[in-house]
Design a protein around this motif. Structure first.
Motif, PDB file in Angstrom:
ATOM      1  N   ASP A 263      -3.373  -5.612  -8.689  1.00  0.00           N
ATOM      2  CA  ASP A 263      -2.924  -4.227  -8.535  1.00  0.00           C
ATOM      3  C   ASP A 263      -4.092  -3.255  -8.417  1.00  0.00           C
ATOM      4  O   ASP A 263      -3.919  -2.036  -8.572  1.00  0.00           O
ATOM      5  CB  ASP A 263      -2.042  -3.835  -9.726  1.00  0.00           C
ATOM      6  CG  ASP A 263      -0.740  -4.624  -9.750  1.00  0.00           C
ATOM      7  OD1 ASP A 263      -0.189  -4.864  -8.663  1.00  0.00           O
ATOM      8  OD2 ASP A 263      -0.287  -5.006 -10.844  1.00  0.00           O
ATOM      9  N   THR A 264      -5.280  -3.768  -8.160  1.00  0.00           N
ATOM     10  CA  THR A 264      -6.477  -2.937  -8.020  1.00  0.00           C
ATOM     11  C   THR A 264      -6.910  -2.888  -6.560  1.00  0.00           C
ATOM     12  O   THR A 264      -7.023  -3.929  -5.905  1.00  0.00           O
ATOM     13  CB  THR A 264      -7.641  -3.500  -8.863  1.00  0.00           C
ATOM     14  OG1 THR A 264      -7.226  -3.587 -10.233  1.00  0.00           O
ATOM     15  CG2 THR A 264      -8.858  -2.598  -8.777  1.00  0.00           C
ATOM     16  N   GLY A 265      -7.133  -1.678  -6.054  1.00  0.00           N
ATOM     17  CA  GLY A 265      -7.496  -1.546  -4.649  1.00  0.00           C
ATOM     18  C   GLY A 265      -8.752  -0.724  -4.436  1.00  0.00           C
ATOM     19  O   GLY A 265      -9.057   0.185  -5.212  1.00  0.00           O
ATOM     20  N   PHE A 266      -9.502  -1.041  -3.374  1.00  0.00           N
ATOM     21  CA  PHE A 266     -10.714  -0.302  -3.030  1.00  0.00           C
ATOM     22  C   PHE A 266     -10.812  -0.121  -1.517  1.00  0.00           C
ATOM     23  O   PHE A 266     -10.487  -1.028  -0.747  1.00  0.00           O
ATOM     24  CB  PHE A 266     -11.970  -1.035  -3.514  1.00  0.00           C
ATOM     25  CG  PHE A 266     -12.110  -1.088  -5.009  1.00  0.00           C
ATOM     26  CD1 PHE A 266     -12.677  -0.018  -5.708  1.00  0.00           C
ATOM     27  CD2 PHE A 266     -11.672  -2.191  -5.721  1.00  0.00           C
ATOM     28  CE1 PHE A 266     -12.798  -0.064  -7.090  1.00  0.00           C
ATOM     29  CE2 PHE A 266     -11.787  -2.245  -7.095  1.00  0.00           C
ATOM     30  CZ  PHE A 266     -12.352  -1.173  -7.790  1.00  0.00           C
ATOM     31  N   LEU A 267     -11.271   1.042  -1.118  1.00  0.00           N
ATOM     32  CA  LEU A 267     -11.685   1.313   0.258  1.00  0.00           C
ATOM     33  C   LEU A 267     -13.200   1.208   0.284  1.00  0.00           C
ATOM     34  O   LEU A 267     -13.898   1.949  -0.410  1.00  0.00           O
ATOM     35  CB  LEU A 267     -11.235   2.714   0.688  1.00  0.00           C
ATOM     36  CG  LEU A 267     -11.862   3.283   1.966  1.00  0.00           C
ATOM     37  CD1 LEU A 267     -11.510   2.428   3.178  1.00  0.00           C
ATOM     38  CD2 LEU A 267     -11.445   4.741   2.169  1.00  0.00           C
ATOM     39  N   ILE A 268     -13.726   0.265   1.081  1.00  0.00           N
ATOM     40  CA  ILE A 268     -15.167   0.023   1.137  1.00  0.00           C
ATOM     41  C   ILE A 268     -15.697   0.491   2.493  1.00  0.00           C
ATOM     42  O   ILE A 268     -15.251   0.017   3.546  1.00  0.00           O
ATOM     43  CB  ILE A 268     -15.494  -1.463   0.914  1.00  0.00           C
ATOM     44  CG1 ILE A 268     -14.961  -1.924  -0.443  1.00  0.00           C
ATOM     45  CG2 ILE A 268     -16.999  -1.706   1.004  1.00  0.00           C
ATOM     46  CD1 ILE A 268     -15.090  -3.400  -0.688  1.00  0.00           C
TER      47      ILE A 268
END
Length: 336
Positions: A263-268
């Protein structure tokens, strides 16, 4: 859109439920909390569980789904039982003039699914194939952030569930669950919803089993090549030979990447990494139920069509044929 019915005009849809498991409980709860619906009856696999379920929700128990779909005091049938039986129950419900909700897949067989969609249209009845993944926080976060990473060229979606010992239940049964990517159709449906048509499909799978009907582990990996040029890898596995669970969705674009781990998201991007909020998965069955009732009463569009689910089923069927033959499958309806 549909035949006007006295029950709908009087502001209550009368519902029959096929199934008494995890999903059925969520459906029952959602129906009880919406004044536009009335849960009438349930049929289950075992008498004891069915009786307990019926007492909890104060509804009638029936001995067979054949009896349920023939009841004149039921307007809408909800199918949330083993995958193998979806097609047969759906056909009988539609033939008897019922609106219909089916948990995916609509059928384990593509031709039968096509026939059911045609039957629903001929009967002027709702056929809704549930795809809750489209309503969930992960999918919504993906949609909202896709434009930020430019043209997408690679996606990897992995859902692996370590279970030791593996349960001896229908989800580990070849006939009752079906081919892994058909039984777990949502793994492919996320991709077809976001990225469109598939050009070719490749797939390999393996089972670990000590008896013919049930397996202890399955592992399946598929590659989809989209008409846009996007390459996607889908990994699905469950059981005893899986040593660590994983739920990961990676989207790689020319201007950045989207990484969702659980449930953890990142925009890289080149200069920074930004956390992405992923909404909760709770309440999705209630939302789906509310949207269906909105559609029946007010004609508002639903979030997914049976045809969209059918297309994904065709992709999953191509994956099954690829796994059986060792060949790459060409999706026929993408050929000019």
């Amino acid at each position: 859109m549909y035949n006007s019915e006295a029950a709908l005009e009087k502001a209550r849809v009368r519902v029959g439920l096929v199934g008494t498991g995890y999903v059925a409980k969520f459906r029952a709860e959602a129906l009880l909390h919406d004044e536009r619906s009335q849960l009438i009856a349930v049929v289950g696999h075992t008498p004891e569980k069915t009786e307990t379920f019926a007492k909890e929700y104060q509804i009638e128990t029936l001995s067979s789904w054949q009896e349920l779909v023939e009841r004149e005091d039921i307007d809408l049938v909800i199918i949330c039982t083993i995958n193998r039986d979806h097609g047969a129950i759906a056909r009988a419900a539609l033939t008897n003039g019922k609106h219909l909700i089916v948990e995916y897949p609509l059928s384990l067989d593509v031709i039968e699914a096509e026939e059911l969609i045609a039957l629903a249209k001929a009967q002027q009845k709702l056929l809704h194939v549930e795809h809750l993944e489209l309503l969930g926080g992960l999918h919504q976060a993906l949609r909202q952030n896709l434009a930020k990473i430019g043209e997408v060229f690679f996606v990897r979606y992995s859902t692996i569930n370590s279970q030791n010992p593996a349960p001896r239940k229908w989800t580990y049964n070849h006939e009752l669950f079906g081919f892994p990517l058909i039984g777990a159709l949502s793994r492919l449906h996320r991709l077809t919803d976001l990225f469109g048509k598939v050009f070719t499909v490749n797939c390999h799978q393996r089972y670990w089993e000590i008896e013919p009907e049930y397996y202890q582990t399955c592992f399946c990996t598929s590659q989809l090549y989209f008409t846009s040029g996007l390459l996607a890898q889908v990994v699905y596995g469950k059981g005893e030979t899986i040593w660590q669970s994983e739920r990961k969705f990676e989207v790689h674009g020319e201007k950045g990447g989207l990484i969702f781990d659980g449930d953890t998201g990142f925009l890289i991007q080149s200069e920074e990494t930004t956390p992405i909020e992923v909404g909760p998965r709770r309440g999705l069955f209630a939302k789906d139920m509310s949207l269906v009732l909105d559609h029946l009463f007010d004609g508002t569009p639903l979030y997914v069509t049976p045809e969209e689910s059918l297309y994904t089923l065709k992709v999953a069927d191509a994956a099954q044929r690829a796994a059986q033959t060792g060949l790459t499958m060409l999706m026929k309806d993408t050929v000019k």
